[in-house]
Design an enzyme around this catalytic site. Structure first.
Site, PDB file in Angstrom:
ATOM      1  N   GLN A  98       0.820  -1.209   0.000  1.00  0.00           N
ATOM      2  CA  GLN A  98       0.000   0.000   0.000  1.00  0.00           C
ATOM      3  C   GLN A  98       0.854   1.259   0.000  1.00  0.00           C
ATOM      4  O   GLN A  98       2.061   1.231   0.267  1.00  0.00           O
ATOM      5  CB  GLN A  98      -0.912   0.008   1.227  1.00  0.00           C
ATOM      6  CG  GLN A  98      -0.158  -0.070   2.544  1.00  0.00           C
ATOM      7  CD  GLN A  98      -1.077  -0.295   3.727  1.00  0.00           C
ATOM      8  OE1 GLN A  98      -1.329   0.633   4.491  1.00  0.00           O
ATOM      9  NE2 GLN A  98      -1.581  -1.514   3.878  1.00  0.00           N
ATOM     10  N   HIS A 100       0.127   5.796   0.827  1.00  0.00           N
ATOM     11  CA  HIS A 100      -0.806   6.765   1.393  1.00  0.00           C
ATOM     12  C   HIS A 100      -0.659   8.108   0.688  1.00  0.00           C
ATOM     13  O   HIS A 100       0.432   8.466   0.240  1.00  0.00           O
ATOM     14  CB  HIS A 100      -0.566   6.924   2.893  1.00  0.00           C
ATOM     15  CG  HIS A 100      -0.571   5.631   3.632  1.00  0.00           C
ATOM     16  ND1 HIS A 100      -1.652   4.789   3.663  1.00  0.00           N
ATOM     17  CD2 HIS A 100       0.398   5.011   4.352  1.00  0.00           C
ATOM     18  CE1 HIS A 100      -1.363   3.714   4.378  1.00  0.00           C
ATOM     19  NE2 HIS A 100      -0.119   3.822   4.804  1.00  0.00           N
ATOM     20  N   GLU A 135       3.411   7.775   8.325  1.00  0.00           N
ATOM     21  CA  GLU A 135       3.558   6.874   9.467  1.00  0.00           C
ATOM     22  C   GLU A 135       5.021   6.526   9.693  1.00  0.00           C
ATOM     23  O   GLU A 135       5.868   6.664   8.796  1.00  0.00           O
ATOM     24  CB  GLU A 135       2.728   5.597   9.275  1.00  0.00           C
ATOM     25  CG  GLU A 135       3.020   4.814   8.025  1.00  0.00           C
ATOM     26  CD  GLU A 135       1.978   3.713   7.776  1.00  0.00           C
ATOM     27  OE1 GLU A 135       0.768   4.005   7.875  1.00  0.00           O
ATOM     28  OE2 GLU A 135       2.378   2.582   7.478  1.00  0.00           O
ATOM     29  N   HIS A 264       4.875   0.361   0.397  1.00  0.00           N
ATOM     30  CA  HIS A 264       5.467  -0.448   1.453  1.00  0.00           C
ATOM     31  C   HIS A 264       4.585  -1.643   1.798  1.00  0.00           C
ATOM     32  O   HIS A 264       3.397  -1.697   1.434  1.00  0.00           O
ATOM     33  CB  HIS A 264       5.715   0.391   2.703  1.00  0.00           C
ATOM     34  CG  HIS A 264       4.470   0.989   3.291  1.00  0.00           C
ATOM     35  ND1 HIS A 264       3.920   2.169   2.815  1.00  0.00           N
ATOM     36  CD2 HIS A 264       3.657   0.583   4.294  1.00  0.00           C
ATOM     37  CE1 HIS A 264       2.832   2.464   3.513  1.00  0.00           C
ATOM     38  NE2 HIS A 264       2.645   1.519   4.410  1.00  0.00           N
ATOM     39  N   ARG A 283      -4.254   0.654  -2.042  1.00  0.00           N
ATOM     40  CA  ARG A 283      -3.630  -0.669  -2.055  1.00  0.00           C
ATOM     41  C   ARG A 283      -3.103  -1.002  -3.443  1.00  0.00           C
ATOM     42  O   ARG A 283      -3.707  -0.653  -4.451  1.00  0.00           O
ATOM     43  CB  ARG A 283      -4.634  -1.720  -1.593  1.00  0.00           C
ATOM     44  CG  ARG A 283      -5.101  -1.516  -0.160  1.00  0.00           C
ATOM     45  CD  ARG A 283      -6.136  -2.569   0.262  1.00  0.00           C
ATOM     46  NE  ARG A 283      -6.582  -2.337   1.621  1.00  0.00           N
ATOM     47  CZ  ARG A 283      -7.568  -1.508   1.961  1.00  0.00           C
ATOM     48  NH1 ARG A 283      -8.206  -0.850   1.010  1.00  0.00           N
ATOM     49  NH2 ARG A 283      -7.915  -1.363   3.219  1.00  0.00           N
TER      50      ARG A 283
END
Length: 431
Positions: A98, A100, A135, A264, A283
């Site tokens: 996935q 982001h 993240e 990642h 995804r």
């Protein structure tokens, strides 16, 4: 200064032992337990345990008193939202591949899907909220991941090491343009292959990886990872995409930061993860969930090279994992057996403290004390006084501290619409 009761997310890829053992519960658990959430995400907010034993939702506390809980600076920037979510992540099996979106991509995508009338909890919804989702993951045990596109020359060498008749033209595609544009071309070609072509190519590649492992070749670990993914997802283009990413093994205390666009995949291990309080996931594959290839290609960053491994910048006893994310900052402090020196933490903004080893004594300037045991966490509101932290026993101890980010370089992530938008959906992998 109050203890938190936190939600456990039972995703299928989780471990039946890691989180139960951390929390002192019977092992193994009846079902996989993948994530322990600490924060104010609407999908599963933590409960704050008062001195009277009464539990209240952290989300409700923040919503009712954003300035008192978050502080003036944080409340001005993020409204009535705690901008970060802290987790324990226990991966027994690989998650989906996935990426982001950036703040701008998320805001545009959210507005587009709202205008189209797509329900926020619809399976084909890409943007359930208008916010970015950077993240950072910090290993507690040996932690395995794929993250970021490998240097193209190195990838060409890998592809030639597992050469097959069907793979040659793709290898030469990247060899002829060993840069981000060439990587984009190869990645795009692979994830858009018609299923019959993929069904012909993928078994060839897997057989070549088997031979490479038997010969103990240079890319043994990369090939083992592809074989593992191919076994569980035998007809998935994400298995081919895994050949293009950096294969990482993090040791305890090492971390990687995943900004917008970083492709990642977490493979295995236990880690502390901190991320922006968002549900936005694009995804690539290795999942039965919705994969929107055109939107994914808009989001993915094809910059190539080694993935930086962070070990924390020393600030006294604390190791600070610096990033450009305004939503969060993660710090770690460790004490060896017998060490008892104190660490003073101010409360200019909201904080979550997490104990992952030993026991910690937390003392506030107003005289309150609290013992934080392994697996326990606590909430410090911005209005709370400063606290002192030290080991409560003679064994080694470890503290993680989550706060909003302090980077001046990071751009504003929220606009007025974002501040008013409730987060409602929870993805397969969690947030």
């Amino acid at each position: 200064m109050e203890l938190l009761r936190n939600a456990v997310r039972p995703y299928a890829w989780g471990s039946r032992t890691t989180i139960p053992e951390l929390l002192g519960r019977p092992v193994p658990a009846p079902h996989p337990e993948a994530e322990l959430w600490m924060g104010a995400h609407p999908g599963d907010p933590s409960r704050v345990v008062g001195a009277d034993g009464v539990e209240r939702s952290l989300l409700d506390l923040v919503t009712a008193d954003p300035v008192g809980q978050l502080g003036d600076r944080c409340a001005r920037r993020w409204g009535d939202r705690l901008p970060f979510l802290l987790k324990i992540l226990a991966a027994e099996e690989p998650l989906s591949m996935q990426a982001h979106p950036s703040a701008e991509q998320a805001a545009e995508g959210y507005a587009r899907e709202e205008a189209a009338g797509i329900p926020r909890d619809a399976p084909n919804r890409n943007y359930p909220d208008p916010t970015a989702k950077p993240e950072l993951v910090c290993a507690l045990t040996e932690f395995h991941a794929l993250a970021g596109f490998r240097d193209p020359d190195r990838t060409v060498k890998l592809l030639r090491a597992v050469e097959t008749p069907g793979l040659t033209k793709y290898t030469e595609l990247l060899a002829g343009q060993p840069d981000p544009d060439g990587m984009r071309a190869l990645f795009t070609t692979w994830i858009t292959l018609p299923q019959p072509a993929l069904d012909e190519l993928l078994p060839e590649v897997l057989e070549a990886c088997v031979r490479h492992v038997k010969d103990r070749g240079e890319f043994d670990l990369e090939c083992r990872t592809v074989l593992e993914l191919g076994e569980t997802h035998p007809r998935d283009a994400g298995v081919l995409a895994a050949l293009l990413l950096n294969r990482l093994t993090l040791h305890a205390g090492e971390a990687i930061y995943l900004p917008a666009g970083n492709l990642h995949l977490y493979l295995h291990g236990t880690a502390v993860e901190i991320l922006a309080n968002s549900d936005n996931i694009l995804r690539c594959g290795l999942t039965p969930k919705h994969v929107d290839v055109p939107e994914l290609l808009r989001v993915v960053n094809f910059a190539c090279g080694d993935m930086p491994v962070l070990r924390g910048h020393a600030e006294g006893r604390m190791a600070v994992y610096r990033t450009d994310a305004p939503e969060f900052e993660l710090s770690r402090a460790e004490w060896a057996a017998g060490e008892r020196d104190e660490l003073t933490l101010s409360c200019a903004g909201p904080q979550i403290l997490l104990c992952t080893a030993g026991e910690l004594l937390v003392c506030a300037e107003d005289g309150r004390e609290l013992v934080l045991r392994r697996g326990e966490s606590m909430w410090l509101a911005a209005a709370d006084p400063a606290v002192r932290v030290c080991p409560a026993g003679g064994e080694p101890a470890c503290l993680f501290r989550a706060t909003p980010g302090v980077s001046e370089r990071a751009s504003e992530r929220f606009n007025a619409a974002a501040r008013r938008t409730p987060l409602t959906s929870v993805s397969e992998e969690g947030v």
